[in-house]
Design a protein around this motif. Structure first.
Motif, mmCIF file in Angstrom:
data_model
loop_
_atom_site.group_PDB
_atom_site.id
_atom_site.type_symbol
_atom_site.label_atom_id
_atom_site.label_comp_id
_atom_site.label_asym_id
_atom_site.label_seq_id
_atom_site.Cartn_x
_atom_site.Cartn_y
_atom_site.Cartn_z
ATOM 1 N N GLY A 153 96.324 29.496 -135.444
ATOM 2 C CA GLY A 153 96.688 29.380 -136.844
ATOM 3 C C GLY A 153 97.481 28.128 -137.181
ATOM 4 O O GLY A 153 98.157 28.088 -138.213
ATOM 5 N N ARG A 154 97.359 27.105 -136.343
ATOM 6 C CA ARG A 154 98.100 25.863 -136.569
ATOM 7 C C ARG A 154 97.154 24.726 -136.922
ATOM 8 O O ARG A 154 95.938 24.817 -136.747
ATOM 9 N N ASP A 155 97.749 23.638 -137.403
ATOM 10 C CA ASP A 155 96.988 22.428 -137.669
ATOM 11 C C ASP A 155 96.519 21.848 -136.333
ATOM 12 O O ASP A 155 97.257 21.892 -135.359
ATOM 13 N N PRO A 156 95.299 21.297 -136.274
ATOM 14 C CA PRO A 156 94.826 20.720 -135.002
ATOM 15 C C PRO A 156 95.759 19.644 -134.458
ATOM 16 O O PRO A 156 95.912 19.496 -133.248
ATOM 17 N N GLN A 157 96.378 18.890 -135.371
ATOM 18 C CA GLN A 157 97.299 17.833 -134.970
ATOM 19 C C GLN A 157 98.740 18.321 -135.100
ATOM 20 O O GLN A 157 99.139 18.809 -136.162
ATOM 21 N N PRO A 158 99.545 18.200 -134.048
ATOM 22 C CA PRO A 158 100.933 18.675 -134.099
ATOM 23 C C PRO A 158 101.809 17.762 -134.947
ATOM 24 O O PRO A 158 101.532 16.575 -135.114
ATOM 25 N N SER A 159 102.877 18.343 -135.494
ATOM 26 C CA SER A 159 103.849 17.556 -136.257
ATOM 27 C C SER A 159 105.178 17.455 -135.526
ATOM 28 O O SER A 159 106.060 16.716 -135.947
ATOM 29 N N ALA A 160 105.327 18.194 -134.436
ATOM 30 C CA ALA A 160 106.554 18.159 -133.641
ATOM 31 C C ALA A 160 106.191 18.325 -132.174
ATOM 32 O O ALA A 160 105.128 18.846 -131.835
ATOM 33 N N ALA A 161 107.087 17.849 -131.298
ATOM 34 C CA ALA A 161 106.809 17.898 -129.872
ATOM 35 C C ALA A 161 108.104 18.122 -129.099
ATOM 36 O O ALA A 161 109.204 18.025 -129.652
ATOM 37 N N VAL A 162 107.956 18.429 -127.820
ATOM 38 C CA VAL A 162 109.091 18.649 -126.922
ATOM 39 C C VAL A 162 108.908 17.737 -125.714
ATOM 40 O O VAL A 162 107.807 17.654 -125.153
ATOM 41 N N THR A 172 104.553 22.498 -129.642
ATOM 42 C CA THR A 172 105.391 23.704 -129.650
ATOM 43 C C THR A 172 104.682 24.907 -129.061
ATOM 44 O O THR A 172 105.293 25.964 -128.927
ATOM 45 N N CYS A 173 103.399 24.749 -128.698
ATOM 46 C CA CYS A 173 102.694 25.798 -127.966
ATOM 47 C C CYS A 173 102.797 25.581 -126.459
ATOM 48 O O CYS A 173 102.341 26.417 -125.678
ATOM 49 N N LEU A 212 108.812 14.504 -135.097
ATOM 50 C CA LEU A 212 110.010 15.128 -134.543
ATOM 51 C C LEU A 212 109.798 15.420 -133.067
ATOM 52 O O LEU A 212 108.765 15.966 -132.681
ATOM 53 N N VAL A 213 110.775 15.037 -132.237
ATOM 54 C CA VAL A 213 110.692 15.292 -130.800
ATOM 55 C C VAL A 213 111.998 15.928 -130.340
ATOM 56 O O VAL A 213 113.071 15.344 -130.500
ATOM 57 N N TRP A 214 111.902 17.133 -129.780
ATOM 58 C CA TRP A 214 113.078 17.804 -129.245
ATOM 59 C C TRP A 214 113.299 17.392 -127.792
ATOM 60 O O TRP A 214 112.342 17.315 -127.005
ATOM 61 N N VAL A 215 114.545 17.129 -127.442
ATOM 62 C CA VAL A 215 114.897 16.745 -126.078
ATOM 63 C C VAL A 215 116.168 17.476 -125.665
ATOM 64 O O VAL A 215 116.868 18.060 -126.505
ATOM 65 N N ASP A 216 116.490 17.438 -124.353
ATOM 66 C CA ASP A 216 117.753 18.027 -123.919
ATOM 67 C C ASP A 216 118.841 16.956 -123.906
ATOM 68 O O ASP A 216 118.602 15.796 -124.229
ATOM 69 N N GLY A 217 120.031 17.352 -123.496
ATOM 70 C CA GLY A 217 121.170 16.446 -123.570
ATOM 71 C C GLY A 217 121.072 15.231 -122.685
ATOM 72 O O GLY A 217 121.793 14.245 -122.896
#
Length: 210
Positions: A88-97, A131-132, A167-172
């Motif tokens: 149920g998501r867009d084929p192209q991601p808008s955020a990453a980890v 995010t998957c 948007l890219v999530w990272v750790d400290g």
């Protein structure tokens, strides 16, 4: 592979040009792919492929050919997009980890280094996933390369491949008061916002379906 899996994979493989000279294929492509998957999943050497599969050099030759022409990348990208759509998501991601992992290794020449923080001598792999948890980009380098330096290798040009990622999530380990160069460089050159993972939950709510 099951019949259903092969039905998905087969159309994504390059079609053989009948106008090119050469003998007909001796081994079905499905069996070749099964052999490649056997090596990748089991971790065995190519020469240890069971005898009921095609000869190891045949499978290895196809593996190298499809690596060089980008076939594996194309198959991976198509499958990832289909999984996202089914979720149920867009084929192209808008955020990453983004994160890294160091692994012990005694071979690799210049690609070998010592990760002082984790006390590991070997290589380090940097993975950028959606995010998957599906891989967007991967870079392997010596374990001695610092996380922030490795992150620059992963993030360089990522917007060309995934234009919607902002948007890219990272750790400290990637963001601290001593060295904020990654944050500035990502914003200035790549158009990416680097966000510490401690804020991930609240950001994800605002970002919606990523």
């Amino acid at each position: 592979m099951t019949d259903g899996q092969w039905a998905v994979i087969e159309p994504l493989l390059p079609e053989r040009d009948p106008r090119r000279a050469g003998r007909p294929l001796k081994f079905p492509r499905r069996l070749v792919v099964d052999t490649v998957l056997y090596v990748l999943v089991s971790g065995c050497a190519w020469r240890l492929v069971p005898h009921d599969l095609p000869p190891w050099d045949v499978a290895y030759r196809w593996f190298r050919t499809w690596t060089a022409d980008g076939t594996w990348d194309r198959v991976h990208d198509v499958l990832r997009e289909r999984v996202r759509v089914a979720d149920g998501r867009d084929p192209q991601p808008s955020a990453a980890v983004l994160d890294s992992q160091s692994a012990r290794s005694h071979q690799g020449g210049e690609a070998i280094g010592h990760d002082a923080g984790k006390r590991v001598r070997g290589r380090k792999r940097h993975l950028l996933v959606d995010t998957c948890g599906l891989v967007l980009r991967a870079v392997v380098h010596a374990a001695s390369v610092q996380d922030r330096a490795g992150a620059k290798l992963v993030l360089t040009g990522v917007r060309e491949l995934f234009p919607q990622v902002g948007l890219v999530w990272v750790d400290g380990g990637y963001v601290n008061v001593v060295d904020a160069g990654l944050v500035g460089r990502a914003a200035e050159h790549e158009g990416l916002a680097i966000v510490p993972s401690v804020r991930r939950n609240c950001v994800r709510v605002r970002a919606g379906s990523c």
